[in-house]
Enzyme design. Structure first.
Site, mmCIF file in Angstrom:
data_model
loop_
_atom_site.group_PDB
_atom_site.id
_atom_site.type_symbol
_atom_site.label_atom_id
_atom_site.label_comp_id
_atom_site.label_asym_id
_atom_site.label_seq_id
_atom_site.Cartn_x
_atom_site.Cartn_y
_atom_site.Cartn_z
ATOM 1 C CE LYS A 86 -3.743 -2.696 2.585
ATOM 2 N NZ LYS A 86 -4.607 -2.645 3.846
ATOM 3 C CD GLN A 108 -3.520 -4.396 6.950
ATOM 4 O OE1 GLN A 108 -3.500 -3.257 6.122
ATOM 5 N NE2 GLN A 108 -3.793 -5.367 6.287
ATOM 6 C CG ASP A 139 -10.183 0.154 5.311
ATOM 7 O OD1 ASP A 139 -10.103 -0.523 4.168
ATOM 8 O OD2 ASP A 139 -9.224 -0.276 6.212
HETATM 9 N N1 GUN Z 1 -6.971 -6.671 6.410
HETATM 10 C C1 GUN Z 1 -7.226 -7.604 5.210
HETATM 11 N N2 GUN Z 1 -8.013 -6.822 4.402
HETATM 12 C C2 GUN Z 1 -8.018 -5.447 4.891
HETATM 13 C C3 GUN Z 1 -8.727 -4.161 4.498
HETATM 14 O O1 GUN Z 1 -9.333 -4.184 3.401
HETATM 15 N N3 GUN Z 1 -8.301 -3.182 5.282
HETATM 16 C C4 GUN Z 1 -7.852 -3.390 6.317
HETATM 17 N N4 GUN Z 1 -7.746 -2.341 7.233
HETATM 18 N N5 GUN Z 1 -7.246 -4.363 6.989
HETATM 19 C C5 GUN Z 1 -7.324 -5.479 6.164
#
Ligand code: GUN
Length: 282
Positions: A49, A93, A116
């Site tokens: 990311k 995360q 998110d």
């Molecule tokens: N862990 C796995 N997928 C995601 C996601 O889309 N967002 C976040 N914050 N953590 C994750």
């Protein structure tokens, strides 16, 4: 003939568009990622990311927190990011260390910076069908990929396998709002194979290596594989691609399908939150 849904290609197009928009900005969008603990997969996702944000020209910061961080300290970190006007988007995360209350942490994020879309404010708006500030990244990426290939959603029988807040629940809401007939299956579903065989579209987000076999598939079905399962030396989906693909009209590969789309949508959400915040200040 089976068409492979090329998520990597579409994601790259979206990333290039964002890069071209960002170069024109004096002040850059800034994404903050909180990474608590030492989950190896999370570390890789967060690095990906961050690299993508950097490529586009966004500013980004990763805040690593010890596995034994207290919940209060974590909430304090989020509070600092909420107050920092240079930060436009906050991502925590997941998964979090076991002793941390996920709900409390996610709810602490300012909804205007909730990249998110996991706060009850943003998720609630999505569920109610209101205009939403952000749509969760993976479901948004799935819809975008279907649209790119002009795949009709309206009227289709869709089976979503998995009921997580990250994928299953929000994709079901989005598909329903586009007039699909949606069934959500999960680990306690009795007649999964039968449901799958009656489905025009299957979206699998269960995280079980090669769980979906050819006898789950109706001829010419569309199969979206959200699973990312680590094998000895590669990544593999929930779908046994080799035996399932020949039966499908469309199918996503792993890797190169929904994974890159999720990251592209995260970047798009970051940009959109930035734009929203800048316009509010005007
Ligand atoms: N862990 C796995 N997928 C995601 C996601 O889309 N967002 C976040 N914050 N953590 C994750």
């Amino acid at each position: 003939m089976t068409i492979i849904l090329d998520g990597k290609k579409l994601a790259n197009e979206i990333i290039e568009d964002l890069k071209n928009l960002t170069v024109k900005l004096e002040k850059k969008p800034k994404l903050a990622v909180i990474l608590a603990g030492n989950d190896v997969a999370s570390e890789i996702y967060v690095r990906n990311k961050q690299n993508k944000a950097k490529y586009i020209g966004f500013d980004s910061v990763v805040i690593p927190l010890d596995n034994d961080i207290s919940e209060e300290n974590m909430l304090e970190q989020i509070h600092i990011l909420n107050e920092d006007e240079n930060i436009n988007a906050i991502l925590v995360q997941l998964p979090l260390p076991e002793h941390i209350n996920k709900q409390r942490v996610l709810e602490a994020i300012d909804p205007l910076k909730d990249v998110d879309g996991f706060t009850s404010y943003n998720f609630g708006r999505l569920a109610l069908g209101y205009k939403s500030l952000v749509v969760p990244c993976t479901p948004k990426g799935i819809i975008r990929l279907l649209q790119k290939y002009n795949i009709q959603i309206e009227g289709k029988n869709v089976l979503v396998i998995g009921r997580s807040n990250i994928v299953g629940k929000p994709i079901a809401i989005l598909l329903q709002s586009q007039n699909a007939t949606v069934t959500i299956a999960h680990s306690k579903t009795n007649n999964l194979k039968e449901l799958a065989r009656n489905s025009d579209i299957i979206i699998s987000a269960i995280g079980k290596y090669h769980f979906i076999k050819k006898d789950f598939i109706k001829k010419n079905a569309i199969v979206i594989d959200v699973g990312i399962n680590r094998t000895k030396n590669s990544l593999a989906g929930d779908v046994d691609f080799e035996e399932v693909a020949p039966l499908c009209s469309y199918i996503t590969p792993v890797p190169g399908g929904i994974g890159p789309m999720t990251i592209a949508m995260l970047m798009e959400n970051t940009y959109e939150l930035y734009k929203y915040q800048v316009n509010q200040l005007k």
